[in-house]
Design a protein around this motif. Structure first.
Motif, short mmCIF file in Angstrom:
data_model
loop_
_atom_site.label_atom_id
_atom_site.label_comp_id
_atom_site.label_asym_id
_atom_site.label_seq_id
_atom_site.Cartn_x
_atom_site.Cartn_y
_atom_site.Cartn_z
N VAL A 72 0.85 -1.19 0.00
CA VAL A 72 0.00 0.00 0.00
C VAL A 72 0.89 1.25 0.00
N ARG A 73 0.42 2.24 -0.74
CA ARG A 73 1.17 3.49 -0.89
C ARG A 73 0.27 4.64 -0.44
N HIS A 74 0.81 5.57 0.34
CA HIS A 74 -0.02 6.71 0.74
C HIS A 74 -0.12 7.68 -0.42
N VAL A 75 -1.36 7.99 -0.81
CA VAL A 75 -1.57 8.96 -1.90
C VAL A 75 -1.75 10.34 -1.29
N PRO A 76 -1.43 11.39 -2.07
CA PRO A 76 -1.34 12.72 -1.45
C PRO A 76 -2.67 13.44 -1.23
N ILE A 77 -3.77 12.69 -1.16
CA ILE A 77 -5.06 13.34 -0.93
C ILE A 77 -5.19 13.73 0.55
N SER A 78 -5.90 14.83 0.78
CA SER A 78 -6.25 15.21 2.16
C SER A 78 -7.65 15.82 2.11
N PRO A 79 -8.33 15.90 3.24
CA PRO A 79 -9.70 16.45 3.22
C PRO A 79 -9.75 17.87 2.69
N THR A 80 -8.63 18.59 2.77
CA THR A 80 -8.63 19.99 2.32
C THR A 80 -7.83 20.21 1.03
N SER A 81 -7.59 19.16 0.29
CA SER A 81 -6.77 19.26 -0.93
C SER A 81 -7.31 20.30 -1.92
N TYR A 82 -8.65 20.42 -2.01
CA TYR A 82 -9.26 21.31 -3.01
C TYR A 82 -9.96 22.50 -2.35
N GLN A 83 -9.52 22.86 -1.16
CA GLN A 83 -10.18 23.91 -0.38
C GLN A 83 -10.19 25.25 -1.13
N TYR A 84 -9.22 25.47 -1.98
CA TYR A 84 -9.16 26.71 -2.75
C TYR A 84 -10.45 26.91 -3.56
N TYR A 85 -11.08 25.80 -3.94
CA TYR A 85 -12.27 25.87 -4.78
C TYR A 85 -13.57 25.80 -3.98
N GLY A 86 -13.50 25.63 -2.70
CA GLY A 86 -14.71 25.59 -1.89
C GLY A 86 -14.48 24.79 -0.62
N ASP A 87 -15.33 25.03 0.35
CA ASP A 87 -15.20 24.33 1.63
C ASP A 87 -15.84 22.95 1.54
N ASP A 88 -15.23 22.03 2.23
CA ASP A 88 -15.78 20.69 2.40
C ASP A 88 -16.20 20.05 1.07
N LEU A 89 -15.30 20.07 0.11
CA LEU A 89 -15.62 19.48 -1.19
C LEU A 89 -15.49 17.95 -1.17
N LEU A 90 -14.90 17.41 -0.13
CA LEU A 90 -14.77 15.96 -0.03
C LEU A 90 -15.44 15.47 1.26
N PRO A 91 -16.76 15.61 1.35
CA PRO A 91 -17.45 15.25 2.61
C PRO A 91 -17.39 13.75 2.91
N THR A 110 -6.60 6.10 2.19
CA THR A 110 -5.52 6.99 1.73
C THR A 110 -4.25 6.17 1.51
N TRP A 111 -4.20 4.98 2.11
CA TRP A 111 -3.14 4.01 1.79
C TRP A 111 -3.73 3.08 0.75
N MET A 112 -3.31 3.28 -0.49
CA MET A 112 -3.96 2.61 -1.62
C MET A 112 -3.18 1.38 -2.10
N TYR A 113 -3.96 0.39 -2.55
CA TYR A 113 -3.39 -0.78 -3.25
C TYR A 113 -2.37 -0.26 -4.27
N ALA A 114 -1.16 -0.81 -4.25
CA ALA A 114 -0.11 -0.32 -5.14
C ALA A 114 0.63 -1.48 -5.80
N THR A 115 1.20 -1.18 -6.93
CA THR A 115 2.06 -2.14 -7.64
C THR A 115 3.38 -1.44 -7.94
N PRO A 116 4.23 -1.31 -6.92
CA PRO A 116 5.49 -0.58 -7.13
C PRO A 116 6.32 -1.18 -8.26
N HIS A 117 6.96 -0.30 -9.00
CA HIS A 117 7.76 -0.73 -10.15
C HIS A 117 9.24 -0.77 -9.78
N ASN A 118 9.54 -1.45 -8.70
CA ASN A 118 10.95 -1.60 -8.33
C ASN A 118 11.23 -3.04 -7.90
#
Lengths: 383, 89
Positions: free
Chosen positions: A299-318, A325-333
């Protein structure tokens, strides 16, 4: 690579290009414009990127591909919307669409973005004097976009972490595993789209890269690993319950807290990532299906956060907690031997290897319930 | 009485045989071109003479294969604004 000068981006090598099939056509057939000696007249009605409309241009000769390509992830970027829709609600979509157009949509790719030029999102410019490249050059197309994680890991650009064995030992190109069918959004079931282009066009768009049949899959080349014929005991024991990357990945990149905005000084969109760090953690498989039956996956942590898009409005990811946020991953190493392959107890009884609750921030515990490992596999007594 | 019939018959047979004999062909001497002698080409008649064509110049190729012309006619570069993004994208 260094950015190209404007003239470099459009310099045609007619000695090479003129002898190819595409070089036999008049430029204006695809690019519009008119035959004239002055630039302004010649460029009137110019179509700089003909494959923006693939059906009309490329589809004349490649109808099987262009019929399905509009549904491919390279064209739709549907993976973003699968995640946005899950974490948000329809009333927020208009604001998210503005955000998407400003920050994400430029990664959309056309046929020409890979086969003729560098992708527009990395500056464009002809790859090889306008010669159409059947297999695009990896570092100028694939990893030019997929660079910060996949590219850097595959090519071994992180200090003290070796590149993927498929690159180090065999110099394999992305297209050696990721076939044109996958990259163009054509299912591996050939009959599904080769009956007639119209039928293929009706295929549903892919939701995300891990939807449906697993492809590419390691077993295509390493069949003996799953059939137990390679003499490796761990493959016989764990062939079905661990994804190959669980044992054969080494450290890969995770990111935290990406936020996007429009600059007040330049008017340009920008992003800021709060943290980037190396991880190698196994979580429970949140996409457990017939095609992906594994109990554990990296699993890989993706850079999403509850306030990632706050510039465009409040609480856009209710519904932020709807997806991990730790997503299934297939690392290429991929490596043949890793710390995990040293012994059974490199994993069994080793909490450092698993995404245990203490490694998840308190605000993200709910989101990651499906992947957090509460009980790590028991230590195996040494003989 | 001596009849003339056999004599006539023999004469007729001799005449027929003489007419079937292979005619002797006298060799003909054909004129040969002298070595080194030039042979002038001969115009052969054709149904129509193709019109002379001059292909139009392909201005697209002319310009886009000329590095200096591309440099000279390039749209002035806008000043590069440094990205304000921070961190790994």
């Amino acid at each position: 690579m260094a950015p190209l000068e404007p003239w470099e981006k459009v310099l045609v090598n007619f000695d090479k290009f003129g002898g190819t099939v595409h070089g036999q056509m008049q430029c204006t057939v695809c690019h519009g414009g008119v035959q004239a000696s002055d630039k302004e007249t010649a460029h009137s009605g110019l179509i700089a990127r003909p494959s923006e409309d693939p059906i009309t241009g490329c589809g004349k000769c490649h109808p099987d591909t262009t019929a399905v390509y509009p549904n491919s992830l390279h064209a739709t970027q549907q993976g973003y919307w699968t995640a946005l829709a899950a974490r948000s609600v329809p009333e927020n979509y208009p604001k998210l669409e503005v955000m998407f157009d400003n920050h994400c949509a430029r990664c959309h790719t056309t046929c020409g973005d890979c086969h003729v030029s560098q992708p527009a999102s990395v500056g464009g410019g002809l790859l090889n004097g306008h010669v159409f490249e059947e297999t695009p050059p990896m570092t100028r197309t694939c990893t030019a976009c997929h660079g910060s994680r996949v590219g850097d890991e595959y090519l071994g650009k992180h200090e003290d972490i070796p590149g993927d064995v498929h690159f180090r030992e065999e110099r394999m190109n992305c297209a050696d595993c990721h076939t044109s069918h996958e990259l163009h959004g054509q299912p591996e079931n050939c009959d599904a789209c080769h009956k007639e282009p119209e039928a293929a066009n009706a295929l549903p768009a892919a939701e995300h890269r891990y939807a449906g049949v697993q492809f590419p899959r390691c077993e295509t080349c390493h069949a003996s690993a799953t059939t137990g014929q390679d003499g490796i005991e761990q493959h016989q024991v764990h062939g079905a319950d661990l994804s190959c990357q669980v044992c054969h990945s080494v450290t890969y990149t995770s990111c935290d807290g990406c936020h996007v905005a429009i600059s007040e000084t330049t008017g340009n969109p920008y992003f800021e990532t709060q943290a980037t760090y190396a991880t190698c953690l196994m979580g429970r498989n949140p996409l457990k299906t017939y095609q992906r039956p594994y109990d554990f996956v990296p699993v890989r942590h993706v850079p999403i956060s509850p306030t990632s898009y706050q510039y465009y409005g409040d609480d856009l990811l209710p519904n932020f907690d709807a997806l991990p946020t730790w997503m299934y991953a297939t690392p290429h190493n991929i490596q043949r031997t890793t710390p995990q392959t040293e012994s059974c107890n490199a994993c069994h009884g080793n909490p450092a290897l698993f995404l245990t609750p203490d490694k998840v921030t308190s605000g993200e515990l709910e989101a990651n319930l499906k992947v957090i490992v509460e009980e790590i596999p028991e230590l195996i007594p040494e003989p | 009485m001596i009849t003339r019939k056999p004599l006539l018959l023999i004469g007729l047979v001799l005449l027929i045989l003489a007419s079937c004999a292979k005619a002797e062909i006298s060799p003909q001497i054909l004129p040969l071109a002298a070595v080194g002698e030039s042979i002038e080409p001969v115009d052969l008649p054709t149904e129509s003479t193709p019109a002379t064509t001059t292909s139009d110049p392909d201005y697209c190729v002319t310009c886009h294969t000329d590095q200096q012309m591309l440099i000279d006619t390039a749209t002035p570069k806008e000043p590069v604004v440094e990205s304000e993004s921070k961190g790994v994208g």
